[in-house]
Scaffold this motif. Structure first.
Motif, PDB file in Angstrom:
ATOM      1  N   ASP A  23       0.555  -1.221  -0.182  1.00 20.87           N
ATOM      2  CA  ASP A  23       0.157   0.309  -0.221  1.00 20.87           C
ATOM      3  C   ASP A  23       0.895   1.077   0.192  1.00 20.87           C
ATOM      4  O   ASP A  23       2.287   1.100   0.632  1.00 20.87           O
ATOM      5  CB  ASP A  23      -1.161  -0.024   0.930  1.00 20.87           C
ATOM      6  CG  ASP A  23      -2.291   1.113   1.183  1.00 20.87           C
ATOM      7  OD1 ASP A  23      -1.896   1.695   0.768  1.00 20.87           O
ATOM      8  OD2 ASP A  23      -3.323   0.407   0.770  1.00 20.87           O
TER       9      ASP A  23
ATOM     10  N   LEU B 190      -0.015   3.839   1.169  1.00 20.61           N
ATOM     11  CA  LEU B 190      -1.044   5.033   2.046  1.00 20.61           C
ATOM     12  C   LEU B 190      -1.835   5.953   1.750  1.00 20.61           C
ATOM     13  O   LEU B 190      -1.163   7.313   2.410  1.00 20.61           O
ATOM     14  CB  LEU B 190      -0.341   4.816   3.094  1.00 20.61           C
ATOM     15  CG  LEU B 190       0.457   3.735   3.632  1.00 20.61           C
ATOM     16  CD1 LEU B 190       1.528   4.136   4.540  1.00 20.61           C
ATOM     17  CD2 LEU B 190      -0.702   3.372   4.360  1.00 20.61           C
ATOM     18  N   VAL B 191      -1.908   6.453   0.503  1.00 13.28           N
ATOM     19  CA  VAL B 191      -2.914   7.184  -0.318  1.00 13.28           C
ATOM     20  C   VAL B 191      -3.600   8.017   0.724  1.00 13.28           C
ATOM     21  O   VAL B 191      -3.682   8.925   0.881  1.00 13.28           O
ATOM     22  CB  VAL B 191      -2.541   7.722  -1.604  1.00 13.28           C
ATOM     23  CG1 VAL B 191      -1.481   8.907  -2.654  1.00 13.28           C
ATOM     24  CG2 VAL B 191      -3.609   6.595  -2.350  1.00 13.28           C
TER      25      VAL B 191
ATOM     26  N   ALA C  84      -6.025  -1.885  -4.422  1.00 11.41           N
ATOM     27  CA  ALA C  84      -6.007  -0.466  -4.769  1.00 11.41           C
ATOM     28  C   ALA C  84      -6.348   0.156  -5.483  1.00 11.41           C
ATOM     29  O   ALA C  84      -6.564  -0.021  -6.342  1.00 11.41           O
ATOM     30  CB  ALA C  84      -4.259  -0.774  -4.664  1.00 11.41           C
TER      31      ALA C  84
ATOM     32  N   TYR D  25     -19.211  -4.712  -6.659  1.00 10.48           N
ATOM     33  CA  TYR D  25     -19.350  -4.474  -5.909  1.00 10.48           C
ATOM     34  C   TYR D  25     -20.452  -3.503  -5.893  1.00 10.48           C
ATOM     35  O   TYR D  25     -20.536  -2.757  -6.337  1.00 10.48           O
ATOM     36  CB  TYR D  25     -18.557  -4.412  -3.895  1.00 10.48           C
ATOM     37  CG  TYR D  25     -16.978  -5.129  -4.004  1.00 10.48           C
ATOM     38  CD1 TYR D  25     -16.644  -5.597  -4.505  1.00 10.48           C
ATOM     39  CD2 TYR D  25     -16.008  -3.506  -3.283  1.00 10.48           C
ATOM     40  CE1 TYR D  25     -15.388  -6.329  -3.785  1.00 10.48           C
ATOM     41  CE2 TYR D  25     -14.792  -3.979  -3.380  1.00 10.48           C
ATOM     42  CZ  TYR D  25     -14.539  -5.616  -3.623  1.00 10.48           C
ATOM     43  OH  TYR D  25     -13.147  -5.810  -3.897  1.00 10.48           O
TER      44      TYR D  25
ATOM     45  N   VAL E 169     -20.678  -0.692  -0.040  1.00  9.56           N
ATOM     46  CA  VAL E 169     -20.325  -1.241   1.128  1.00  9.56           C
ATOM     47  C   VAL E 169     -20.025  -0.479   2.123  1.00  9.56           C
ATOM     48  O   VAL E 169     -20.475   0.927   2.621  1.00  9.56           O
ATOM     49  CB  VAL E 169     -18.461  -1.788   0.395  1.00  9.56           C
ATOM     50  CG1 VAL E 169     -18.251  -2.553   1.473  1.00  9.56           C
ATOM     51  CG2 VAL E 169     -18.315  -2.381  -0.620  1.00  9.56           C
TER      52      VAL E 169
HETATM   53  N1  LIG Z   1     -16.298   1.481  -0.896  1.00  5.21           N
HETATM   54  C1  LIG Z   1     -17.090   1.163  -1.787  1.00  5.21           C
HETATM   55  O1  LIG Z   1     -18.652   1.186  -1.851  1.00  5.21           O
HETATM   56  C2  LIG Z   1     -16.250   0.524  -3.009  1.00  5.21           C
HETATM   57  C3  LIG Z   1     -17.561  -0.121  -4.339  1.00  5.21           C
HETATM   58  C4  LIG Z   1     -17.081  -0.450  -5.019  1.00  5.21           C
HETATM   59  C5  LIG Z   1     -15.626  -0.587  -5.032  1.00  5.21           C
HETATM   60  N2  LIG Z   1     -14.141  -0.626  -4.380  1.00  5.21           N
HETATM   61  C6  LIG Z   1     -13.042  -0.677  -4.625  1.00  5.21           C
HETATM   62  O2  LIG Z   1     -13.231  -1.513  -3.356  1.00  5.21           O
HETATM   63  C7  LIG Z   1     -11.162  -0.964  -3.539  1.00  5.21           C
HETATM   64  C8  LIG Z   1     -11.284  -0.925  -2.014  1.00  5.21           C
HETATM   65  O3  LIG Z   1     -12.475   0.446  -1.743  1.00  5.21           O
HETATM   66  P1  LIG Z   1     -11.413   0.755  -0.554  1.00  5.21           P
HETATM   67  O4  LIG Z   1     -13.459   1.919  -0.116  1.00  5.21           O
HETATM   68  O5  LIG Z   1     -11.289   0.013   0.272  1.00  5.21           O
HETATM   69  O6  LIG Z   1     -10.567   2.531  -0.485  1.00  5.21           O
HETATM   70  P2  LIG Z   1      -9.746   2.935  -0.043  1.00  5.21           P
HETATM   71  O7  LIG Z   1      -9.166   4.190  -0.832  1.00  5.21           O
HETATM   72  O8  LIG Z   1      -9.790   3.136   1.493  1.00  5.21           O
HETATM   73  O9  LIG Z   1      -8.471   2.026  -0.438  1.00  5.21           O
HETATM   74  C9  LIG Z   1      -7.492   2.201  -0.886  1.00  5.21           C
HETATM   75  C10 LIG Z   1      -6.126   2.191  -0.767  1.00  5.21           C
HETATM   76  O10 LIG Z   1      -5.677   1.526  -1.967  1.00  5.21           O
HETATM   77  C11 LIG Z   1      -4.132   2.063  -1.384  1.00  5.21           C
HETATM   78  N3  LIG Z   1      -3.857   2.503  -3.176  1.00  5.21           N
HETATM   79  C12 LIG Z   1      -4.457   3.643  -3.916  1.00  5.21           C
HETATM   80  N4  LIG Z   1      -3.586   3.564  -5.129  1.00  5.21           N
HETATM   81  C13 LIG Z   1      -1.949   2.903  -4.573  1.00  5.21           C
HETATM   82  C14 LIG Z   1      -1.453   2.480  -5.498  1.00  5.21           C
HETATM   83  N5  LIG Z   1      -0.902   2.726  -6.797  1.00  5.21           N
HETATM   84  N6  LIG Z   1      -0.289   1.709  -5.082  1.00  5.21           N
HETATM   85  C15 LIG Z   1      -0.247   1.360  -3.811  1.00  5.21           C
HETATM   86  N7  LIG Z   1      -1.424   1.034  -2.873  1.00  5.21           N
HETATM   87  C16 LIG Z   1      -2.579   2.745  -3.333  1.00  5.21           C
HETATM   88  C17 LIG Z   1      -4.308   3.323  -1.040  1.00  5.21           C
HETATM   89  O11 LIG Z   1      -3.579   3.842  -0.459  1.00  5.21           O
HETATM   90  C18 LIG Z   1      -5.386   3.337   0.235  1.00  5.21           C
HETATM   91  O12 LIG Z   1      -4.948   2.019   1.589  1.00  5.21           O
HETATM   92  C19 LIG Z   1     -11.116  -0.188  -4.656  1.00  5.21           C
HETATM   93  O13 LIG Z   1      -9.710  -0.671  -5.745  1.00  5.21           O
HETATM   94  C20 LIG Z   1     -12.001   0.729  -4.885  1.00  5.21           C
HETATM   95  O14 LIG Z   1     -12.403   1.097  -6.223  1.00  5.21           O
HETATM   96  C21 LIG Z   1     -14.851   0.237  -3.376  1.00  5.21           C
END
Ligand SMILES: NC(=O)c1ccc[n+]([C@@H]2O[C@H](COP(=O)([O-])OP(=O)(O)OC[C@H]3O[C@@H](n4cnc5c(N)ncnc54)[C@H](O)[C@@H]3O)[C@@H](O)[C@H]2O)c1
Ligand SMILES: O=c1ccn([C@@H]2O[C@H](COP(=O)(O)OP(=O)(O)O[C@H]3O[C@H](CO)[C@@H](O)[C@H](O)[C@H]3O)[C@@H](O)[C@H]2O)c(=O)[nH]1
Length: 334
Positions: free
Chosen positions: A35, A37-38, A78, A172, A175
């Motif tokens: 990760d 950590l962005v 990610a 999904y 969520v």
């Molecule tokens: N939250 C929702 O309702 C939802 C719905 C459908 C799909 N998703 C998908 O689920 C996944 C996780 O979403 P989330 O809600 O946990 O988001 P989030 O932002 O909490 O998690 C994403 C993580 O990826 C890391 N990250 C981003 N770009 C990166 C890179 N280039 N290299 C390494 N790390 C990187 C970030 O630091 C973060 O920890 C995503 O792919 C998102 O598209 C989420």
């Protein structure tokens, strides 16, 4: 019994990824995290889980992780996840979600990693003409976020046809909620998701909640969504991985939702019920691009995996989200 192979979780410090790490760990799978950590948090990764701070486009780092940890499967969370931002900055999404995922898949193929699980989204359907939405509903994303994810689905399909890798794309729906044991939860500052926003309002971190649109074609006029508890979703990933290992010639694409819709007002009622209080609701115009209703047809996942949701209850989802919101306040000293 499936042999438990080492798994690399990308985005494992984020909301859903950190729940997947716990689900894997709880079920006894060796797991490592990458990760950058962005938007994620180092503290969201449990102690003892090998953590690599870096970017999924860094091929040298990935080659090292695959070798050091003996990785045999990737769970790829990610990415960038803010839909309106994808409209104003589309190339960020095609870079972070599509181009960098291409680099990750290439590194996995080069290392001979045989299984890949991908976080896709109901946003790939756009504004579907049918409800509930089956996996065969035409995918017509209406924003770059959804398109960036659909392009990854295509890359995985073509890669799996050409290389010894199978994949599972999980689409999904909405969520929500948090780990029932309070170990992790949705922690992003400035999040826009309804249940997160309502939880912040219930705890006085915001003045209230704006209801975006009251003239939708739904029973009470507000938008209807299919809310899935993040821990049930995380468990679906573990079961999908077992399926990929047991059926190396199969790849899967499956909706993840309960098949039950709730309106914005019903969600806010649930929050009021759980807190025994009333959050302030402001009726506002529609947000651009919001469909009336988005409900999953989940027959495929139920027929394919032994997935039995444990938390398919709106009040329980809200309760867990609120417990985490309180704990997050303590973590941040609010
Ligand atoms: N939250 C929702 O309702 C939802 C719905 C459908 C799909 N998703 C998908 O689920 C996944 C996780 O979403 P989330 O809600 O946990 O988001 P989030 O932002 O909490 O998690 C994403 C993580 O990826 C890391 N990250 C981003 N770009 C990166 C890179 N280039 N290299 C390494 N790390 C990187 C970030 O630091 C973060 O920890 C995503 O792919 C998102 O598209 C989420
Ligand atoms: O402050 C708010 C926030 C949301 N809503 C409404 O609540 C519903 C849910 O909105 P939100 O929680 O923002 O989720 P969605 O816009 O449905 O999108 C989520 O769910 C999609 C899948 O269904 C994913 O693809 C997206 O990444 C994820 O953000 C919609 O009707 C919104 O208009 C409000 O009324 N007020």
């Amino acid at each position: 019994m499936t042999t438990k192979l080492p798994v690399l979780v990308t985005g494992g410090a984020g909301y859903i990824g950190s729940h997947a790490v716990l689900a894997l760990q709880d079920a006894g799978w060796p797991v490592a995290v990458i990760d950058n950590l962005v938007t994620g948090f180092r503290w969201a990764v449990p102690e003892g889980v090998p953590f690599y701070q870096g970017d999924i486009e860094d091929g040298d780092l990935l080659a090292r992780i695959f070798a050091e940890q003996g990785i045999r499967a990737v769970m790829h969370f990610a990415g960038s996840v803010v839909v309106p931002e994808s409209v104003s900055d589309p190339l960020k999404y095609y870079h972070n979600n599509t181009a960098k995922t291409r680099a990750l898949i290439a590194a996995a193929v080069a290392a001979g990693v045989p299984h890949f699980i991908f976080s896709s989204t109901a946003a790939t359907y756009g504004i579907p003409e049918v409800s509930p939405v089956t996996e065969d509903t035409p995918q017509r994303p209406i924003n770059p976020y959804g398109m960036s994810k659909l392009m990854t689905e295509f890359m995985l399909r073509d890669t799996a046809a050409a290389h010894p890798m199978n994949f599972c794309a999980l689409r999904y729906f909405n969520v929500a909620g948090a780990d029932p044991q309070g170990r992790t939860g949705q922690s992003t500052a400035g999040a826009t998701h309804l249940i997160k926003v309502a939880g912040e309002a219930a705890l006085g971190k915001r003045a209230g909640v704006e209801v975006f649109g009251t003239d939708f074609d739904t029973p009470d006029g507000t938008g209807v969504r299919d809310y899935i508890h993040v821990s049930d979703l995380a468990n679906a990933h573990v079961l999908a991985l077992e399926h990929l290992i047991a059926h190396p010639a199969d790849s899967l694409t499956m909706n993840c939702g309960y098949g039950q819709g709730y309106s914005v007002l019903e969600v806010l009622d649930a929050v009021d019920r759980v807190t025994n209080n009333k959050i302030v609701r402001t009726l506002s115009p529609r947000r651009a691009g919001d469909p009336d209703s988005l409900i999953s047809d989940n027959r495929r996942i139920k027929a394919t995996l032994p997935w039995v949701p444990k938390f398919a209850d709106l009040d329980l989802i809200v309760r867990h989200a609120l417990s985490w919101e309180r704990k997050l306040g303590e973590i941040r000293g609010e």
